[in-house]
Design an enzyme around this catalytic site. Structure first.
Site, PDB file in Angstrom:
ATOM      1  N   ARG A   1      16.027   1.806 -12.161  1.00 35.72           N
ATOM      2  CA  ARG A   1      17.406   1.450 -11.793  1.00 35.72           C
ATOM      3  C   ARG A   1      18.269   1.431 -13.042  1.00 35.72           C
ATOM      4  O   ARG A   1      17.959   0.698 -13.981  1.00 35.72           O
ATOM      5  CB  ARG A   1      17.432   0.063 -11.179  1.00 35.72           C
ATOM      6  CG  ARG A   1      16.833   0.039  -9.816  1.00 35.72           C
ATOM      7  CD  ARG A   1      17.158  -1.299  -9.180  1.00 35.72           C
ATOM      8  NE  ARG A   1      16.284  -1.475  -8.036  1.00 35.72           N
ATOM      9  CZ  ARG A   1      15.922  -2.638  -7.551  1.00 35.72           C
ATOM     10  NH1 ARG A   1      16.380  -3.748  -8.102  1.00 35.72           N
ATOM     11  NH2 ARG A   1      15.128  -2.719  -6.517  1.00 35.72           N
TER      12      ARG A   1
ATOM     13  N   TYR B   1      -0.861   1.094   4.966  1.00 37.34           N
ATOM     14  CA  TYR B   1      -0.213  -0.123   4.482  1.00 37.34           C
ATOM     15  C   TYR B   1       1.081  -0.314   5.271  1.00 37.34           C
ATOM     16  O   TYR B   1       1.916   0.583   5.339  1.00 37.34           O
ATOM     17  CB  TYR B   1       0.113  -0.066   2.974  1.00 37.34           C
ATOM     18  CG  TYR B   1       0.829  -1.343   2.586  1.00 37.34           C
ATOM     19  CD1 TYR B   1       0.115  -2.503   2.349  1.00 37.34           C
ATOM     20  CD2 TYR B   1       2.219  -1.408   2.574  1.00 37.34           C
ATOM     21  CE1 TYR B   1       0.751  -3.708   2.081  1.00 37.34           C
ATOM     22  CE2 TYR B   1       2.868  -2.603   2.318  1.00 37.34           C
ATOM     23  CZ  TYR B   1       2.130  -3.742   2.060  1.00 37.34           C
ATOM     24  OH  TYR B   1       2.765  -4.929   1.811  1.00 37.34           O
TER      25      TYR B   1
ATOM     26  N   ARG C   1      -9.055  -1.156  -1.018  1.00 34.27           N
ATOM     27  CA  ARG C   1      -9.077  -2.062  -2.168  1.00 34.27           C
ATOM     28  C   ARG C   1      -8.942  -3.475  -1.633  1.00 34.27           C
ATOM     29  O   ARG C   1      -8.329  -3.703  -0.597  1.00 34.27           O
ATOM     30  CB  ARG C   1      -7.915  -1.764  -3.118  1.00 34.27           C
ATOM     31  CG  ARG C   1      -8.175  -0.547  -3.982  1.00 34.27           C
ATOM     32  CD  ARG C   1      -7.136  -0.409  -5.064  1.00 34.27           C
ATOM     33  NE  ARG C   1      -5.805  -0.223  -4.543  1.00 34.27           N
ATOM     34  CZ  ARG C   1      -4.756  -0.977  -4.878  1.00 34.27           C
ATOM     35  NH1 ARG C   1      -4.878  -1.992  -5.716  1.00 34.27           N
ATOM     36  NH2 ARG C   1      -3.569  -0.731  -4.364  1.00 34.27           N
TER      37      ARG C   1
ATOM     38  N   ARG D   1      -1.618 -10.367 -11.747  1.00 29.46           N
ATOM     39  CA  ARG D   1      -0.413 -11.194 -11.676  1.00 29.46           C
ATOM     40  C   ARG D   1      -0.769 -12.643 -11.364  1.00 29.46           C
ATOM     41  O   ARG D   1      -1.890 -12.940 -10.927  1.00 29.46           O
ATOM     42  CB  ARG D   1       0.578 -10.652 -10.654  1.00 29.46           C
ATOM     43  CG  ARG D   1      -0.022 -10.280  -9.324  1.00 29.46           C
ATOM     44  CD  ARG D   1       1.012  -9.581  -8.438  1.00 29.46           C
ATOM     45  NE  ARG D   1       0.438  -9.288  -7.136  1.00 29.46           N
ATOM     46  CZ  ARG D   1       1.125  -8.894  -6.079  1.00 29.46           C
ATOM     47  NH1 ARG D   1       2.431  -8.745  -6.167  1.00 29.46           N
ATOM     48  NH2 ARG D   1       0.531  -8.636  -4.936  1.00 29.46           N
TER      49      ARG D   1
ATOM     50  N   ASP E   1       4.293  -3.096   5.775  1.00 26.65           N
ATOM     51  CA  ASP E   1       4.946  -4.380   5.532  1.00 26.65           C
ATOM     52  C   ASP E   1       5.087  -5.100   6.873  1.00 26.65           C
ATOM     53  O   ASP E   1       5.003  -4.475   7.936  1.00 26.65           O
ATOM     54  CB  ASP E   1       6.326  -4.151   4.906  1.00 26.65           C
ATOM     55  CG  ASP E   1       6.245  -4.103   3.382  1.00 26.65           C
ATOM     56  OD1 ASP E   1       5.390  -4.808   2.808  1.00 26.65           O
ATOM     57  OD2 ASP E   1       7.045  -3.363   2.774  1.00 26.65           O
TER      58      ASP E   1
ATOM     59  N   ARG F   1       6.906   8.362  -6.417  1.00 28.71           N
ATOM     60  CA  ARG F   1       8.120   8.058  -7.169  1.00 28.71           C
ATOM     61  C   ARG F   1       7.830   6.861  -8.056  1.00 28.71           C
ATOM     62  O   ARG F   1       6.958   6.056  -7.764  1.00 28.71           O
ATOM     63  CB  ARG F   1       9.274   7.663  -6.244  1.00 28.71           C
ATOM     64  CG  ARG F   1       9.379   8.435  -4.994  1.00 28.71           C
ATOM     65  CD  ARG F   1      10.383   7.859  -3.972  1.00 28.71           C
ATOM     66  NE  ARG F   1      11.560   7.264  -4.552  1.00 28.71           N
ATOM     67  CZ  ARG F   1      11.928   6.005  -4.339  1.00 28.71           C
ATOM     68  NH1 ARG F   1      11.189   5.217  -3.590  1.00 28.71           N
ATOM     69  NH2 ARG F   1      13.028   5.520  -4.864  1.00 28.71           N
TER      70      ARG F   1
ATOM     71  N   GLU G   1      -4.382 -13.194  -9.465  1.00 27.13           N
ATOM     72  CA  GLU G   1      -4.807 -12.135  -8.534  1.00 27.13           C
ATOM     73  C   GLU G   1      -5.554 -11.049  -9.302  1.00 27.13           C
ATOM     74  O   GLU G   1      -5.056 -10.555 -10.316  1.00 27.13           O
ATOM     75  CB  GLU G   1      -3.554 -11.564  -7.872  1.00 27.13           C
ATOM     76  CG  GLU G   1      -3.841 -10.616  -6.739  1.00 27.13           C
ATOM     77  CD  GLU G   1      -2.545 -10.163  -6.058  1.00 27.13           C
ATOM     78  OE1 GLU G   1      -1.807 -11.006  -5.526  1.00 27.13           O
ATOM     79  OE2 GLU G   1      -2.286  -8.953  -6.096  1.00 27.13           O
TER      80      GLU G   1
HETATM   81  P1  FDA Z   1      -3.401  -8.282  10.022  1.00 28.54           P
HETATM   82  O1  FDA Z   1      -4.452  -7.864   9.061  1.00 28.54           O
HETATM   83  O2  FDA Z   1      -2.449  -9.314   9.599  1.00 28.54           O
HETATM   84  O3  FDA Z   1      -4.122  -8.821  11.356  1.00 28.54           O
HETATM   85  C1  FDA Z   1      -5.260  -8.205  11.907  1.00 28.54           C
HETATM   86  C2  FDA Z   1      -6.101  -9.293  12.549  1.00 28.54           C
HETATM   87  O4  FDA Z   1      -7.174  -8.668  13.255  1.00 28.54           O
HETATM   88  C3  FDA Z   1      -6.740 -10.243  11.550  1.00 28.54           C
HETATM   89  O5  FDA Z   1      -6.378 -11.576  11.843  1.00 28.54           O
HETATM   90  C4  FDA Z   1      -8.240 -10.005  11.730  1.00 28.54           C
HETATM   91  O6  FDA Z   1      -9.006 -11.187  11.560  1.00 28.54           O
HETATM   92  C5  FDA Z   1      -8.310  -9.502  13.165  1.00 28.54           C
HETATM   93  N1  FDA Z   1      -9.520  -8.729  13.438  1.00 28.54           N
HETATM   94  C6  FDA Z   1     -10.002  -7.684  12.731  1.00 28.54           C
HETATM   95  N2  FDA Z   1     -11.138  -7.242  13.276  1.00 28.54           N
HETATM   96  C7  FDA Z   1     -11.389  -8.026  14.359  1.00 28.54           C
HETATM   97  C8  FDA Z   1     -12.438  -8.078  15.321  1.00 28.54           C
HETATM   98  N3  FDA Z   1     -13.487  -7.242  15.275  1.00 28.54           N
HETATM   99  N4  FDA Z   1     -12.373  -9.009  16.312  1.00 28.54           N
HETATM  100  C9  FDA Z   1     -11.330  -9.898  16.360  1.00 28.54           C
HETATM  101  N5  FDA Z   1     -10.309  -9.884  15.457  1.00 28.54           N
HETATM  102  C10 FDA Z   1     -10.343  -8.969  14.479  1.00 28.54           C
HETATM  103  N6  FDA Z   1       4.207  -7.489   3.928  1.00 28.54           N
HETATM  104  C11 FDA Z   1       5.505  -7.790   3.673  1.00 28.54           C
HETATM  105  O7  FDA Z   1       6.370  -7.481   4.490  1.00 28.54           O
HETATM  106  N7  FDA Z   1       5.847  -8.471   2.535  1.00 28.54           N
HETATM  107  C12 FDA Z   1       4.920  -8.853   1.606  1.00 28.54           C
HETATM  108  O8  FDA Z   1       5.268  -9.458   0.584  1.00 28.54           O
HETATM  109  C13 FDA Z   1       3.556  -8.536   1.863  1.00 28.54           C
HETATM  110  N8  FDA Z   1       2.598  -8.891   0.981  1.00 28.54           N
HETATM  111  C14 FDA Z   1       1.301  -8.518   1.192  1.00 28.54           C
HETATM  112  C15 FDA Z   1       0.335  -8.833   0.242  1.00 28.54           C
HETATM  113  C16 FDA Z   1      -0.963  -8.423   0.417  1.00 28.54           C
HETATM  114  C17 FDA Z   1      -1.999  -8.773  -0.613  1.00 28.54           C
HETATM  115  C18 FDA Z   1      -1.315  -7.669   1.563  1.00 28.54           C
HETATM  116  C19 FDA Z   1      -2.709  -7.171   1.756  1.00 28.54           C
HETATM  117  C20 FDA Z   1      -0.365  -7.372   2.524  1.00 28.54           C
HETATM  118  C21 FDA Z   1       0.949  -7.796   2.339  1.00 28.54           C
HETATM  119  N9  FDA Z   1       1.919  -7.524   3.293  1.00 28.54           N
HETATM  120  C22 FDA Z   1       3.233  -7.845   3.043  1.00 28.54           C
HETATM  121  C23 FDA Z   1       1.570  -6.816   4.556  1.00 28.54           C
HETATM  122  C24 FDA Z   1       1.252  -7.753   5.725  1.00 28.54           C
HETATM  123  O9  FDA Z   1       0.113  -8.514   5.428  1.00 28.54           O
HETATM  124  C25 FDA Z   1       1.021  -6.866   6.969  1.00 28.54           C
HETATM  125  O10 FDA Z   1       2.249  -6.294   7.325  1.00 28.54           O
HETATM  126  C26 FDA Z   1       0.512  -7.615   8.166  1.00 28.54           C
HETATM  127  O11 FDA Z   1      -0.678  -8.262   7.844  1.00 28.54           O
HETATM  128  C27 FDA Z   1       0.258  -6.617   9.276  1.00 28.54           C
HETATM  129  O12 FDA Z   1      -0.153  -7.278  10.414  1.00 28.54           O
HETATM  130  P2  FDA Z   1      -1.319  -6.687  11.313  1.00 28.54           P
HETATM  131  O13 FDA Z   1      -1.272  -7.470  12.562  1.00 28.54           O
HETATM  132  O14 FDA Z   1      -1.235  -5.230  11.390  1.00 28.54           O
HETATM  133  O15 FDA Z   1      -2.678  -6.961  10.489  1.00 28.54           O
END
Ligand code: FDA
Length: 378
Positions: free
Chosen positions: A176, A359, A255, A286, A361, A172, A311
């Site tokens: 708006r 992905y 990415r 951005r 949030d 989509r 970025e």
């Molecule tokens: P997350 O990636 O945070 O944590 C995983 C952890 O596992 C990391 O700390 C990593 O180091 C660890 N790990 C990985 N492999 C390992 C290993 N082998 N041994 C030990 N530790 C290990 N969401 C939102 O609601 N609003 C927003 O504005 C944004 N903006 C945004 C911008 C960008 C650029 C990104 C990439 C993402 C967002 N998000 C977001 C999403 C948000 O980042 C996401 O919801 C959370 O990171 C998810 O949390 P997790 O715990 O799943 O992963």
């Protein structure tokens, strides 16, 4: 230890907090030197302005259970997110709305007139039969708006001409037909009053939670490595799905983003927190100006300096931080194969954005962790 959590992002910390509150002894390991995963933030050393190290994070949700849960650890500011974009030297509001359309076409269309115009311009392609992303986008919003606001921005995000991207990348393109330019439609939004790291630390602050940083689950020289733990104690794994299985089905593609930070000698660089750059001649997608996320801290932040972060988007190599799943057809086939393997792992629960190759949030990561706790672990 009753439970090992690999990864201290929102998914892992939610599981750890719930388990500890229910009387379990939990160890959380993370390979990074800080907790919080990608939501981690820190005060910029030169200006004291809170900077989100892994890209801007705005909290928003419409799920009452998640909102109730997160408010146990932090209060939220009344911040409302808005995004603008610069195209050929002119600034427009996003997402594309009546304000964007009237400014772009130098018109004063009513909602019905704007809807009719976009419908007519979109008639060039049937979005359901689009051969590529460009055709689908034109079939959704018409060529003029697509070429101004979507084409070059998408090409920068993917390093690929949208004609060469599959149509499925977008389902989509919301337009708006009002002047409402709130970025999120959710019931609740805001930023943690004391910052993300304070929030994340409060989640981990429990006598039954032990956190070990700079500890990689696959490092056989540390005692809590995969071979030593799996089968001995339940594991919640939030690292990359393919890495758990030694990439046996092939690598999943991501990415990544590069961030370029600058401290400028002005109290306000762009007047807003996020400015997109829609055109191809600007290499970044951005600019974030972090002071604008916290207008309530104006008296604490410097008046004559500001920190901005440009970025850049590109495909990730093995050494890069994985940010957004590419989810090409080959990836989708691999994910199915990995899920099959994951379903056969005794007592290992895969979650979070890396562990499910999705992905998510923040509110989705927290919500799915709450469900996993209730349905599979409690
Ligand atoms: P997350 O990636 O945070 O944590 C995983 C952890 O596992 C990391 O700390 C990593 O180091 C660890 N790990 C990985 N492999 C390992 C290993 N082998 N041994 C030990 N530790 C290990 N969401 C939102 O609601 N609003 C927003 O504005 C944004 N903006 C945004 C911008 C960008 C650029 C990104 C990439 C993402 C967002 N998000 C977001 C999403 C948000 O980042 C996401 O919801 C959370 O990171 C998810 O949390 P997790 O715990 O799943 O992963």
């Amino acid at each position: 230890m009753d439970l090992l959590v690999v990864g201290s992002g929102f998914f892992g910390l939610t599981i750890a907090e719930r388990a500890a509150s229910a009387g379990r002894r939990v160890t959380v390991i993370d390979r990074r030197p800080h907790i919080g995963g990608n939501a981690y933030s820190e005060d910029d050393p030169d200006t004291g302005i809170e900077v989100h190290r892994y890209g801007a994070h705005l909290f928003h949700t419409s799920t009452p259970a998640v909102w109730e849960y997160v408010n146990r650890f932090t209060a939220f500011t009344p911040y409302v997110h808005r995004v603008y974009t610069t195209h050929r030297g002119v600034v427009y509001p996003l997402p594309i709305s009546l304000g964007t359309i009237n400014q772009f076409f130098q018109a004063a269309y009513t909602p019905d007139q704007a809807r009719a115009l976009v419908r007519e311009q979109a008639g060039e392609f049937d979005p359901q039969r689009a051969a590529n992303l460009e055709e689908r986008a034109i079939g959704l919003i018409g060529r003029p708006l697509y070429e101004a606001f979507i084409r070059d921005y998408t090409a920068k995000q993917w390093q690929t001409d949208p004609k060469d991207l599959p149509a499925e990348v977008i389902s989509r393109l919301p337009v708006r037909y009002s002047y409402d330019n709130r970025y999120f439609n959710d019931t609740w939004e805001g930023l943690p009053v004391d910052g993300y790291t304070a929030w994340l630390e409060r989640m981990a602050d429990h006598p039954r939670i032990e956190v070990r940083l700079e500890t990689d689950f696959f490092d056989r020289t540390q005692p809590l490595h995969k071979q030593a733990v799996v089968g001995q104690v339940p594991v919640v794994y939030t690292g990359p799905l393919d890495r758990y299985f030694d990439e046996a089905e092939g690598e999943l593609s991501w990415r990544t983003l590069d961030f370029a930070r600058d401290v400028l000698e002005t109290g306000d660089f762009q007047g807003t927190s996020v400015m997109n750059y829609a055109d191809a001649d600007v290499p970044y997608t951005r600019i974030h100006e972090f002071r604008h996320f916290h207008p309530e801290r104006a008296d604490r932040y410097p008046r004559d300096r500001t920190v901005i972060v440009r970025e850049y988007s590109r495909f990730a190599t093995r050494e890069d931080e994985p940010y957004y799943p590419v989810a090409a057809p080959a990836d989708r086939a691999r994910v199915l194969a990995y899920r099959e393997r994951a379903s056969l792992e005794p007592d290992v629960h895969f979650g979070g954005r890396l562990g499910t190759y999705q992905y998510l949030d923040m509110h989705m990561a927290i919500g799915s962790a709450l469900s996993m706790w209730q349905n599979r672990l409690a």
